[in-house]
Scaffold this motif. Structure first.
Motif, PDB file in Angstrom:
ATOM      1  N   PRO A  87       0.863  -1.190   0.000  1.00 31.66           N
ATOM      2  CA  PRO A  87       0.000   0.000   0.000  1.00 31.66           C
ATOM      3  C   PRO A  87       0.894   1.232   0.000  1.00 31.66           C
ATOM      4  CG  PRO A  87       0.158  -0.929   2.221  1.00 31.66           C
ATOM      5  CD  PRO A  87       0.966  -1.820   1.331  1.00 31.66           C
ATOM      6  N   MET A  88       0.603   2.202  -0.850  1.00 30.87           N
ATOM      7  CA  MET A  88       1.374   3.457  -0.851  1.00 30.87           C
ATOM      8  C   MET A  88       0.395   4.601  -1.005  1.00 30.87           C
ATOM      9  SD  MET A  88       4.652   2.270  -3.115  1.00 30.87           S
ATOM     10  CE  MET A  88       5.463   3.863  -3.118  1.00 30.87           C
ATOM     11  N   GLU A  89       0.082   5.213   0.120  1.00 30.75           N
ATOM     12  CA  GLU A  89      -0.907   6.289   0.148  1.00 30.75           C
ATOM     13  C   GLU A  89      -0.484   7.422  -0.784  1.00 30.75           C
ATOM     14  OE1 GLU A  89      -1.647   9.244   2.906  1.00 30.75           O
ATOM     15  OE2 GLU A  89      -3.416   9.350   1.626  1.00 30.75           O
ATOM     16  N   GLY A  90      -1.411   7.863  -1.636  1.00 26.01           N
ATOM     17  CA  GLY A  90      -1.083   8.924  -2.589  1.00 26.01           C
ATOM     18  C   GLY A  90      -0.492   8.386  -3.881  1.00 26.01           C
ATOM     19  N   PRO A 131      -4.070   1.369   0.544  1.00 23.75           N
ATOM     20  CA  PRO A 131      -3.564   2.287   1.573  1.00 23.75           C
ATOM     21  C   PRO A 131      -4.553   2.428   2.731  1.00 23.75           C
ATOM     22  CG  PRO A 131      -3.172   3.185  -0.616  1.00 23.75           C
ATOM     23  CD  PRO A 131      -4.020   1.961  -0.804  1.00 23.75           C
ATOM     24  N   PHE A 132      -4.032   2.784   3.899  1.00 19.55           N
ATOM     25  CA  PHE A 132      -4.808   2.623   5.135  1.00 19.55           C
ATOM     26  C   PHE A 132      -6.108   3.429   5.211  1.00 19.55           C
ATOM     27  CE2 PHE A 132      -1.597   5.916   6.154  1.00 19.55           C
ATOM     28  CZ  PHE A 132      -2.427   6.948   6.538  1.00 19.55           C
ATOM     29  N   LEU A 133      -7.071   2.790   5.901  1.00 22.32           N
ATOM     30  CA  LEU A 133      -8.273   3.477   6.374  1.00 22.32           C
ATOM     31  C   LEU A 133      -8.013   3.778   7.837  1.00 22.32           C
ATOM     32  CD1 LEU A 133     -11.276   1.186   5.307  1.00 22.32           C
ATOM     33  CD2 LEU A 133     -10.176   2.988   4.003  1.00 22.32           C
ATOM     34  N   LEU A 164       6.255  -5.683  -2.459  1.00 19.80           N
ATOM     35  CA  LEU A 164       7.079  -4.697  -3.160  1.00 19.80           C
ATOM     36  C   LEU A 164       6.332  -3.380  -3.264  1.00 19.80           C
ATOM     37  CD1 LEU A 164       8.421  -6.773  -6.218  1.00 19.80           C
ATOM     38  CD2 LEU A 164       9.158  -6.828  -3.849  1.00 19.80           C
ATOM     39  N   GLY A 165       7.025  -2.281  -2.987  1.00 20.76           N
ATOM     40  CA  GLY A 165       6.417  -0.960  -3.069  1.00 20.76           C
ATOM     41  C   GLY A 165       7.068  -0.127  -4.149  1.00 20.76           C
ATOM     42  N   ARG A 166       8.059   0.686  -3.730  1.00 21.39           N
ATOM     43  CA  ARG A 166       8.664   1.646  -4.651  1.00 21.39           C
ATOM     44  C   ARG A 166       9.244   0.981  -5.892  1.00 21.39           C
ATOM     45  NH1 ARG A 166      12.466   4.010  -0.141  1.00 21.39           N
ATOM     46  NH2 ARG A 166      12.435   1.765   0.272  1.00 21.39           N
TER      47      ARG A 166
HETATM   48  C1  LIG Z   1       4.478   7.344  -0.538  1.00 19.60           C
HETATM   49  C2  LIG Z   1       4.343   6.156   0.377  1.00 19.60           C
HETATM   50  C3  LIG Z   1       3.099   5.857   0.930  1.00 19.60           C
HETATM   51  C4  LIG Z   1       2.971   4.738   1.792  1.00 19.60           C
HETATM   52  N1  LIG Z   1       1.734   4.419   2.321  1.00 19.60           N
HETATM   53  C5  LIG Z   1       1.609   3.315   3.114  1.00 19.60           C
HETATM   54  C6  LIG Z   1       0.336   2.890   3.620  1.00 19.60           C
HETATM   55  O1  LIG Z   1      -0.720   3.494   3.364  1.00 19.60           O
HETATM   56  N2  LIG Z   1       0.303   1.792   4.411  1.00 19.60           N
HETATM   57  C7  LIG Z   1       1.446   1.071   4.705  1.00 19.60           C
HETATM   58  O2  LIG Z   1       1.380   0.068   5.421  1.00 19.60           O
HETATM   59  N3  LIG Z   1       2.637   1.423   4.208  1.00 19.60           N
HETATM   60  C8  LIG Z   1       2.744   2.513   3.420  1.00 19.60           C
HETATM   61  N4  LIG Z   1       3.951   2.825   2.882  1.00 19.60           N
HETATM   62  C9  LIG Z   1       5.097   1.907   3.088  1.00 19.60           C
HETATM   63  C10 LIG Z   1       5.151   0.885   1.926  1.00 19.60           C
HETATM   64  O3  LIG Z   1       4.013   0.054   1.952  1.00 19.60           O
HETATM   65  C11 LIG Z   1       6.416   0.006   2.030  1.00 19.60           C
HETATM   66  O4  LIG Z   1       6.412  -0.634   3.277  1.00 19.60           O
HETATM   67  C12 LIG Z   1       7.690   0.831   1.900  1.00 19.60           C
HETATM   68  O5  LIG Z   1       7.642   1.624   0.718  1.00 19.60           O
HETATM   69  C13 LIG Z   1       8.927  -0.078   1.861  1.00 19.60           C
HETATM   70  O6  LIG Z   1       8.814  -1.005   0.797  1.00 19.60           O
HETATM   71  P1  LIG Z   1       9.666  -0.773  -0.570  1.00 19.60           P
HETATM   72  O7  LIG Z   1      11.112  -0.640  -0.165  1.00 19.60           O
HETATM   73  O8  LIG Z   1       9.385  -1.996  -1.397  1.00 19.60           O
HETATM   74  O9  LIG Z   1       9.168   0.499  -1.168  1.00 19.60           O
HETATM   75  C14 LIG Z   1       4.113   3.933   2.064  1.00 19.60           C
HETATM   76  C15 LIG Z   1       5.343   4.252   1.487  1.00 19.60           C
HETATM   77  C16 LIG Z   1       5.478   5.333   0.650  1.00 19.60           C
HETATM   78  C17 LIG Z   1       6.825   5.626   0.041  1.00 19.60           C
END
Ligand SMILES: Cc1cc2nc3c(=O)[nH]c(=O)nc-3n(C[C@H](O)[C@H](O)[C@H](O)COP(=O)(O)O)c2cc1C
Length: 319
Positions: free
Chosen positions: A8-11, A34-36, A214-216
């Motif tokens: 989840p990546m808010e925004g 992304p979180f509620l 995986l996120g970014r």
């Molecule tokens: C812009 C942004 C928004 C994020 N929003 C959330 C979120 O809503 N909930 C959550 O658990 N983690 C959130 N994260 C964390 C990511 O889910 C993830 O744990 C973090 O990016 C590390 O993983 P990565 O190295 O694969 O990016 C967010 C991270 C970023 C950069």
């Protein structure tokens, strides 16, 4: 087949993004929403409501995430989400943002073991759905992890998604995967997996891993999960067609300035795919209208070389 979840990546990974990604690329088993963040009135922001409405998630295996320290709020939301048809939920114990941690939520709750236990007691006694946890390994120090594990062990955690950094580390430095050995739950590793090689190295280091979140890396190279699972790499056509669908759907959903703003943010990630990513961003910087955006983006897609197996570049995101 490696189990891969979209973080989840808010925004960033809103419902439009998730739906379009699902249409264009394979390899992802679940998309975390992304979180509620429920309040006592249990009303949600437009962003939160839109993100979980089933009609916005058609065809996407989506998992809602809840950010709270209050078991009653969690259970009320979980009943609503269960009625909407979701099959599992995720609890956010990782968010490092100061506004969240100050309210003893996200990774802020990791400092308060008694409150954490009370939350988990309520959730695991009454949740209508299986609940996974997404956690960091401490607030101040990695030494907190042993106690956190001993707490988590007492509950039937559906899956444990671990970002092995403390809250104080935010996303800086390198994660501490060595602390994720011999875990008593299905374990999903999250953090700095930006390529197929990173994924393979982590499987060797942590054979107990049952999957990856995986996120970014997966936003920057939207084909990354597919590369890991079937070898099908990103090419100019697949990136362009993904970009065009996102752009069209954001314009259908939002006003022009918001849609162009969102595409700017996404291009900060996608610029990792181009040989001259920094030049790409320089050209785009001044574009605010659709016309300016298109005049900047399409020549770039035509003229710039696409890197083979691109991986996320933090310098471009921060530029
Ligand atoms: C812009 C942004 C928004 C994020 N929003 C959330 C979120 O809503 N909930 C959550 O658990 N983690 C959130 N994260 C964390 C990511 O889910 C993830 O744990 C973090 O990016 C590390 O993983 P990565 O190295 O694969 O990016 C967010 C991270 C970023 C950069």
């Amino acid at each position: 087949m490696t189990k891969i979840y979209f973080a989840p990546m808010e925004g960033v990974t809103d419902y439009v993004f998730r739906r379009v990604h699902r249409r264009h690329f394979g390899g992802v088993e679940k998309y975390f929403i992304p979180f509620l963040s429920p309040t006592h009135s249990l009303t949600f922001s437009t962003r939160e409501r839109n993100d979980v409405l089933p009609q916005n998630n058609t065809g996407v295996p989506a998992v809602p995430q809840i950010l709270t320290n209050n078991p009653d709020y969690f259970l009320s939301v979980s009943n609503w989400l269960s009625d909407l048809g979701y099959a599992e939920l995720n609890l956010n114990l990782g968010c490092p943002s100061g506004t969240v941690t100050a309210k003893k939520k996200g990774s802020g709750l990791l400092r308060y073991p008694d409150m954490l236990r009370a939350l988990l007691d309520g959730i695991y006694a009454h949740s209508p759905l299986p609940v996974s946890i997404k956690t960091r390994i401490g607030y101040e120090s990695t030494e907190e992890w042993a106690q956190l594990i001993s707490i988590y062990k007492q509950y039937p955690v559906h899956e444990m998604i671990i970002h092995p950094r403390t809250r104080m580390e935010f996303y800086n430095g390198t994660p501490h995967p060595e602390l994720c050995r011999e875990l008593p739950f299905p374990f999903i590793y999250n953090g700095d997996i930006f390529s197929g090689e990173d994924c393979e190295a982590m499987i060797k280091e942590l054979p107990c891993t049952t999957g990856f979140m995986l996120g970014r890396g997966l936003v920057a190279n939207p084909a990354l999960a597919q590369v890991i699972n079937s070898g099908e790499e990103l090419c100019r056509e697949s990136l362009l067609s993904f970009h065009d669908d996102l752009y069209r759907e954001y314009l259908e959903t939002w006003p022009e300035s918001a849609a162009v703003g969102k595409m700017h943010l996404l291009m900060k990630y996608f610029s990792s795919c181009f040989e001259n990513g920094d030049k790409v961003l320089r050209v785009l910087r001044k574009a605010t209208t659709c016309e300016e955006y298109e005049n900047a983006v399409y020549p770039m897609f035509r003229d710039q070389l696409i890197r083979s197996n691109p991986s996320f570049r933090l310098d471009l995101l921060l530029s």
